[in-house]
Design a protein around this motif. Structure first.
Motif, PDB file in Angstrom:
ATOM      1  N   SER A 105      -0.603   3.163   6.892  1.00 32.06           N
ATOM      2  CA  SER A 105      -1.661   3.027   7.897  1.00 32.06           C
ATOM      3  C   SER A 105      -2.864   2.366   7.246  1.00 32.06           C
ATOM      4  CB  SER A 105      -2.046   4.413   8.410  1.00 32.06           C
ATOM      5  OG  SER A 105      -2.628   5.144   7.341  1.00 32.06           O
ATOM      6  N   VAL A 106      -3.804   1.945   8.087  1.00 32.25           N
ATOM      7  CA  VAL A 106      -5.037   1.352   7.563  1.00 32.25           C
ATOM      8  C   VAL A 106      -5.736   2.352   6.635  1.00 32.25           C
ATOM      9  CG1 VAL A 106      -7.302   0.438   8.216  1.00 32.25           C
ATOM     10  CG2 VAL A 106      -5.279  -0.126   9.583  1.00 32.25           C
ATOM     11  N   ASN A 107      -5.666   3.632   7.002  1.00 32.03           N
ATOM     12  CA  ASN A 107      -6.283   4.659   6.165  1.00 32.03           C
ATOM     13  C   ASN A 107      -5.671   4.753   4.767  1.00 32.03           C
ATOM     14  OD1 ASN A 107      -8.540   5.877   7.141  1.00 32.03           O
ATOM     15  ND2 ASN A 107      -7.372   7.061   8.655  1.00 32.03           N
ATOM     16  N   ASP A 108      -4.351   4.540   4.685  1.00 34.06           N
ATOM     17  CA  ASP A 108      -3.697   4.545   3.364  1.00 34.06           C
ATOM     18  C   ASP A 108      -4.314   3.452   2.489  1.00 34.06           C
ATOM     19  OD1 ASP A 108      -2.002   6.551   4.170  1.00 34.06           O
ATOM     20  OD2 ASP A 108      -0.361   5.193   4.718  1.00 34.06           O
ATOM     21  N   TYR A 109      -4.493   2.285   3.088  1.00 33.79           N
ATOM     22  CA  TYR A 109      -5.094   1.170   2.346  1.00 33.79           C
ATOM     23  C   TYR A 109      -6.512   1.545   1.894  1.00 33.79           C
ATOM     24  CZ  TYR A 109      -7.653  -3.252   1.872  1.00 33.79           C
ATOM     25  OH  TYR A 109      -8.476  -4.264   1.430  1.00 33.79           O
ATOM     26  N   LYS A 110      -7.258   2.147   2.831  1.00 32.38           N
ATOM     27  CA  LYS A 110      -8.647   2.516   2.489  1.00 32.38           C
ATOM     28  C   LYS A 110      -8.675   3.545   1.357  1.00 32.38           C
ATOM     29  CE  LYS A 110     -10.742   1.781   7.038  1.00 32.38           C
ATOM     30  NZ  LYS A 110     -11.313   2.509   8.188  1.00 32.38           N
ATOM     31  N   PRO A 148       0.804  -1.223   0.000  1.00 32.77           N
ATOM     32  CA  PRO A 148       0.000   0.000   0.000  1.00 32.77           C
ATOM     33  C   PRO A 148       0.843   1.281   0.000  1.00 32.77           C
ATOM     34  CG  PRO A 148      -0.944  -1.608   1.503  1.00 32.77           C
ATOM     35  CD  PRO A 148       0.351  -2.196   1.024  1.00 32.77           C
ATOM     36  N   ASN A 149       1.943   1.322   0.758  1.00 29.04           N
ATOM     37  CA  ASN A 149       2.714   2.573   0.816  1.00 29.04           C
ATOM     38  C   ASN A 149       3.258   2.963  -0.554  1.00 29.04           C
ATOM     39  OD1 ASN A 149       4.122   0.128   1.542  1.00 29.04           O
ATOM     40  ND2 ASN A 149       5.986   1.310   1.819  1.00 29.04           N
ATOM     41  N   ASN A 150       3.757   2.010  -1.301  1.00 28.49           N
ATOM     42  CA  ASN A 150       4.298   2.344  -2.622  1.00 28.49           C
ATOM     43  C   ASN A 150       3.195   2.559  -3.653  1.00 28.49           C
ATOM     44  OD1 ASN A 150       7.022   2.431  -1.913  1.00 28.49           O
ATOM     45  ND2 ASN A 150       7.160   0.208  -1.949  1.00 28.49           N
ATOM     46  N   ARG A 178     -10.685   3.119  -2.047  1.00 25.36           N
ATOM     47  CA  ARG A 178     -11.710   4.093  -2.422  1.00 25.36           C
ATOM     48  C   ARG A 178     -11.455   4.652  -3.825  1.00 25.36           C
ATOM     49  NH1 ARG A 178     -11.184   7.208   1.838  1.00 25.36           N
ATOM     50  NH2 ARG A 178      -9.938   8.723   0.702  1.00 25.36           N
ATOM     51  N   LYS A 179     -10.187   4.981  -4.101  1.00 25.40           N
ATOM     52  CA  LYS A 179      -9.873   5.545  -5.426  1.00 25.40           C
ATOM     53  C   LYS A 179     -10.161   4.530  -6.523  1.00 25.40           C
ATOM     54  CE  LYS A 179      -6.781   9.174  -4.099  1.00 25.40           C
ATOM     55  NZ  LYS A 179      -6.081  10.274  -4.685  1.00 25.40           N
TER      56      LYS A 179
END
Ligand code: SAH
Ligand code: F3S
Length: 422
Positions: free
Chosen positions: A267-272, A224-226, A276-277
């Motif tokens: 973070s979990v939010n990054d994944y979300k 997710p971070n990358n 979403r996108k």
């Protein structure tokens, strides 16, 4: 020389096996039975404890055969690199060769002595590692930029080494010219592609898509971070109909504290945000994620948070693995949860995610979709829709390799059922 070779593990390992097989075929013969071979090769995987036990058992069996008939046993791959002592304990006379040095297989085979080649890098060519067919798997990079605390793959496969855009393009073009319809780009983290050589995945994809032809690309797993760094660019590129509306984004845990302990850099939010996108543009798009259940120090609340994130983001498929401590990893030194809790949490996650998979598949029933037929087994064809869903089609004729129109008539957790429409 007659050589027997068997292979385990991920797409990267398959590619290494192909490379060895092609090199061996230039000078020797490959046989399908270890009892008839002058040399035996096993290309190993060691990602989890259960894999390790299975492979060690197999190494012992092959070592037993070798002892009876003579010749060499060569243990290649991740276990040879990350756990050489364990391998040599099972097969004291084995030669070892790391994933980085598989291109030296002929020297190891033909040498009169036992060879241990598990440090440094050899010269690997991408061309030699790619096998033709309707579906072609192309590793775009070796290793990764991460350092996840549970992961032994990092130890075996090392830092990121991306293949150049030119080399990848050359291989894709050749595959397409030879009739490939599905191109699978793989890596430990495809979103990290190019960061070591001053480019990125989005640039690679734009270049590949310049190659004309009726193929479709499956982009492999992205941390997710990358992925977040290039998500807007990626979403634009996904508009091309030659990209499956598919993303594999391993979340691993739905709890930020556990993600920190795992040394995951998001973070979990990054994944979300990524979900979403992707889903706002492609509501029927397919998301796969990976979860590790029962990571050290995971509280019941943390586990419940993971379940809530799954329920909220509705991944189409979840690969759940019960945490298994791996040697030489940081997480193995943390206080461990009992096996019963790890298993119970794993079961709970499987249950929730199966329900969601079915729910998401059900949304397709009644629709008419394009699907690419990649396999025909007797009366049943297996095809992939544009969003990568698997659809099984009954009673069909000569449709292998073709894109067909399918009416979706039923849904299971793992696939759809459909019939051909004129
Ligand atoms: N590069 C990938 C992971 C490769 S390993 C990533 O960024 O996540 C493939 C999967 O095996 C992981 O997604 C993880 O879910 C699982 N796995 C890896 N190590 C594990 C361990 N020690 N115990 C349980 N599952 C593990
Ligand atoms: Fe392993 Fe994490 Fe790399 S899971 S392969 S260290 S991104």
């Amino acid at each position: 020389m007659k050589v027997y070779i068997e292979s385990y593990g991920c797409a990267a390992n398959d590619a290494d096996t192909n490379l060895m097989r092609n090199m061996i075929l230039s000078r020797h013969e490959i046989v399908g039975d270890p009892w008839r071979a002058d040399a035996i090769i096993i290309n190993t995987c060691t990602v989890r404890g259960e894999t390790e036990r299975k492979i060690i058992k197999r190494i012992r069996e092959l070592e037993d055969i070798r002892r009876k008939i003579g010749g060499k046993l060569i243990v290649a791959g991740c276990m040879a690199k990350a756990q050489p002592a364990l391998v040599l304990n099972a097969a004291p006379e084995a030669s070892l060769i790391s994933p980085q040095r598989v291109s030296e297989i002929l020297e190891v085979l033909e040498s009169n002595v036992r060879e241990i080649r598990i440090t440094g890098y050899g010269a690997k060519s991408l061309e030699g590692a790619v096998k033709g067919g309707l579906t072609v798997t192309i590793p775009i990079a070796e290793g990764c930029l991460g350092n996840c605390s549970y992961c032994i793959v990092k130890l075996a496969r090392g830092g990121l080494k991306s293949y150049s855009i030119e080399e990848i393009k050359r291989v894709v073009r050749k595959a397409v010219e030879e009739g490939a319809r599905e191109i699978r780009l793989t890596a430990q983290d495809t979103a990290a592609y190019g960061m070591d050589i001053g480019t990125n995945l989005a640039k690679l994809l734009r270049e590949i898509l310049e190659i004309p032809g009726g193929y479709i690309i499956r982009i492999g797993m992205m941390t997710p971070n990358n992925a977040l760094k290039i998500i807007d660019d990626l979403m634009e590129i996904y508009e091309d109909e030659r990209i499956y509306k598919f993303m594999h984004i391993p979340l691993q845990s739905g709890d930020d504290e556990i993600l920190k302990l795992m040394n995951r850099r998001y973070s979990v939010n990054d994944y979300k945000t990524i979900v979403r996108k992707f889903r706002s543009k492609y509501p029927m798009g397919f998301i796969t994620t990976d979860i590790i259940s029962g990571f050290p120090m995971e509280s019941e609340e943390a586990h419940k948070r993971t379940i809530r994130v799954i329920e909220e983001t509705k991944p189409d498929k979840v690969n759940v693995a019960k945490y298994s401590p791996r040697p030489h990893t940081k997480a193995a030194a943390l206080p461990q949860l009992p096996e019963s809790i790890r298993s119970e949490r794993c079961r709970e996650i499987v249950e929730v995610s199966r329900r969601i998979s079915l729910e998401r598949n059900m949304m397709h029933v009644g629709r008419i979709e394009d699907a690419l037929v990649l396999k025909v087994d007797g009366e049943t064809a297996k095809a992939r829709m544009k969003n990568y869903r698997l659809v099984k089609i009954n009673g069909c004729g000569e449709i292998l390799g073709r894109t067909v129109k399918v009416k979706i008539t039923g849904a299971k957790t793992t696939h759809l059922i459909g019939e051909l429409t004129p």
